[in-house]
Design an enzyme around this catalytic site. Structure first.
Site, PDB file in Angstrom:
ATOM      1  N   GLY A   1       0.792  -1.232   0.000  1.00 58.61           N
ATOM      2  CA  GLY A   1       0.000   0.000   0.000  1.00 58.61           C
ATOM      3  C   GLY A   1       0.816   1.270   0.000  1.00 58.61           C
ATOM      4  O   GLY A   1       0.303   2.338   0.343  1.00 58.61           O
ATOM      5  N   LEU A   2       2.083   1.177  -0.401  1.00 54.05           N
ATOM      6  CA  LEU A   2       2.903   2.392  -0.421  1.00 54.05           C
ATOM      7  C   LEU A   2       3.127   2.910  -1.845  1.00 54.05           C
ATOM      8  O   LEU A   2       4.040   3.689  -2.105  1.00 54.05           O
ATOM      9  CB  LEU A   2       4.241   2.152   0.307  1.00 54.05           C
ATOM     10  CG  LEU A   2       4.082   1.803   1.801  1.00 54.05           C
ATOM     11  CD1 LEU A   2       5.429   1.511   2.445  1.00 54.05           C
ATOM     12  CD2 LEU A   2       3.395   2.948   2.562  1.00 54.05           C
TER      13      LEU A   2
ATOM     14  N   ALA B   1       1.840   2.060  -8.799  1.00 57.59           N
ATOM     15  CA  ALA B   1       1.582   3.318  -9.522  1.00 57.59           C
ATOM     16  C   ALA B   1       2.896   3.986  -9.917  1.00 57.59           C
ATOM     17  O   ALA B   1       3.072   4.429 -11.054  1.00 57.59           O
ATOM     18  CB  ALA B   1       0.748   4.260  -8.648  1.00 57.59           C
TER      19      ALA B   1
ATOM     20  N   ASP C   1      -3.387   7.290  -6.221  1.00 56.35           N
ATOM     21  CA  ASP C   1      -1.942   6.976  -6.122  1.00 56.35           C
ATOM     22  C   ASP C   1      -1.149   7.643  -7.238  1.00 56.35           C
ATOM     23  O   ASP C   1      -0.065   8.168  -7.025  1.00 56.35           O
ATOM     24  CB  ASP C   1      -1.701   5.468  -6.311  1.00 56.35           C
ATOM     25  CG  ASP C   1      -2.058   4.651  -5.107  1.00 56.35           C
ATOM     26  OD1 ASP C   1      -2.886   5.105  -4.325  1.00 56.35           O
ATOM     27  OD2 ASP C   1      -1.494   3.546  -4.969  1.00 56.35           O
TER      28      ASP C   1
HETATM   29  O1  PMV Z   1      -3.210   0.047  -3.434  1.00 58.41           O
HETATM   30  P1  PMV Z   1      -3.266   0.724  -2.093  1.00 58.41           P
HETATM   31  O2  PMV Z   1      -3.073  -0.166  -0.968  1.00 58.41           O
HETATM   32  O3  PMV Z   1      -2.440   1.970  -2.067  1.00 58.41           O
HETATM   33  O4  PMV Z   1      -4.790   1.205  -1.898  1.00 58.41           O
HETATM   34  C1  PMV Z   1      -5.411   2.051  -2.785  1.00 58.41           C
HETATM   35  C2  PMV Z   1      -6.401   2.888  -2.077  1.00 58.41           C
HETATM   36  C3  PMV Z   1      -7.853   2.506  -2.235  1.00 58.41           C
HETATM   37  O5  PMV Z   1      -8.594   3.647  -1.829  1.00 58.41           O
HETATM   38  C4  PMV Z   1      -8.188   1.343  -1.337  1.00 58.41           C
HETATM   39  C5  PMV Z   1      -8.204   2.149  -3.671  1.00 58.41           C
HETATM   40  C6  PMV Z   1      -8.207   3.317  -4.639  1.00 58.41           C
HETATM   41  O6  PMV Z   1      -8.315   3.036  -5.841  1.00 58.41           O
HETATM   42  O7  PMV Z   1      -8.163   4.487  -4.245  1.00 58.41           O
END
Ligand code: PMV
Length: 328
Positions: free
Chosen positions: A109-110, A114, A155
């Site tokens: 999730g960091l 992206a 992201d």
């Molecule tokens: O992929 P992560 O763990 O950075 O999560 C993305 C964030 C969410 O809000 C869960 C999904 C999104 O598309 O914004």
């Protein structure tokens, strides 16, 4: 040859609710991915390798893994290859070789996917077209939607522009001017998550709890609005309280994790002003805010002593950067 770099990110407020139209606040962090791109004589073949142990050749008709199992290679590299193809370099005369390196931990999730996608597109684009950063960001958003089709795109925006941003599907993005540097900490649970699975879990929660979800989403938006002004006024204590409030909502929609909760407890014991998961949850990483840089150092030291993978992070102000070194 050209190179590009882009930062990872933490979501300070509003993850998941942002998928359903709410606002989110994100900060780029000083962990970066970089890519080098060069043309090769091998017509219409894109070769991509990443230092997380995957490498593949992409032909117009399909992919052939070079390193790593097909499933893992496809999950990590297919969206990057698709984004590079959609960036549209003419490959009738030559091919491409792209090498990605990253110090953003993968799958927690960091923002590693992206950032990797952005740098690959940006490095290739600077060999050919030289579009602006928003164009590169749009290509990366499209490819994130291959990973999970409802991706908010948040992201990609923060990794493109750096700093602290507020983002919403309808409102777009705006820059936040923090009065003081945030004393942020990141601790990985060591448990990789699938963003798509977590997003789907929340969609199902929403489908069977419409009214409750609506109430939680309203509260999440209020938290974001208060956090926005607290960041701009430098009120760390309030930011911490709001993080903890936000975590309660994430817990309610079912995306927290036992290990994440344990880490939050440790953060609080060590003196953090507030803590929450960041990103999709179900494992992943946990962030916290401290009142001073020394406080953050002490908290990181205390968690490390207990065996947690905890570090301080600074906000990256640079965002996506590209540099063309030679014409090929
Ligand atoms: O992929 P992560 O763990 O950075 O999560 C993305 C964030 C969410 O809000 C869960 C999904 C999104 O598309 O914004």
């Amino acid at each position: 040859m050209s190179t590009a770099g882009a930062p990872g990110k933490v979501i300070l407020f509003g993850e998941h609710f942002v998928v359903h139209g709410g606002p989110a606040i994100l900060a780029a962090i000083d962990r970066r991915a970089s890519a080098t791109a060069r043309t090769t004589p091998v017509r219409d073949v894109i070769r991509i390798e990443s230092d997380i142990g995957v490498s593949a050749k992409y032909f117009p008709a399909g992919m052939s893994p070079v390193k790593g199992g097909r499933k893992k290679v496809a999950a990590i590299l297919d969206p990057i290859a698709a984004a590079v193809r959609s960036a549209g370099p003419p490959l009738d005369e030559s091919g491409l070789r792209i090498k990605i390196e990253s110090d953003i931990p993968y799958g927690v999730g960091l923002g590693s996917s992206a950032a990797s996608c952005l740098v690959a597109v940006a490095a290739v684009d600077s060999l050919y077209g030289r579009h602006d950063r928003q164009w590169v960001c749009d290509r990366a958003v499209e490819s994130e939607r291959m990973i999970h089709k409802n991706s908010s795109g948040a992201d990609c925006y923060v990794s493109t522009y750096g700093g602290i941003i507020r983002y919403g599907r309808k409102e777009g993005y705006s820059v936040l001017h923090a009065k003081k540097a945030l004393n942020l900490l990141v601790c990985s649970t060591g448990i990789r998550h699938s963003t798509g699975d977590q997003v789907e879990k929340v969609r199902m929660f929403k489908a069977s709890n419409e009214e409750r979800f609506h109430g939680l989403a309203l509260r999440a938006a209020e938290i974001c609005n208060s956090a926005h002004s607290s960041i701009e006024s430098g009120d760390y204590a309030r930011i911490g309280t709001l993080m903890t409030e936000n975590q309660k909502l994430l817990r309610e929609i079912g995306v927290s994790h036992r290990k994440a909760e344990r880490i939050i407890g440790e953060y609080v014991k060590a003196g953090a002003l507030g803590a929450k998961i960041t990103g999709a949850g179900g494992g992943g990483a946990v962030i916290a805010i401290a009142s001073t840089p020394k406080g953050a150092r002490d908290i990181a030291a205390q968690l490390k002593k207990k065996g947690y993978d905890c570090t301080q992070v600074q906000v990256d102000q640079e965002g996506l950067t590209t540099r063309q070194l030679t014409r090929s």
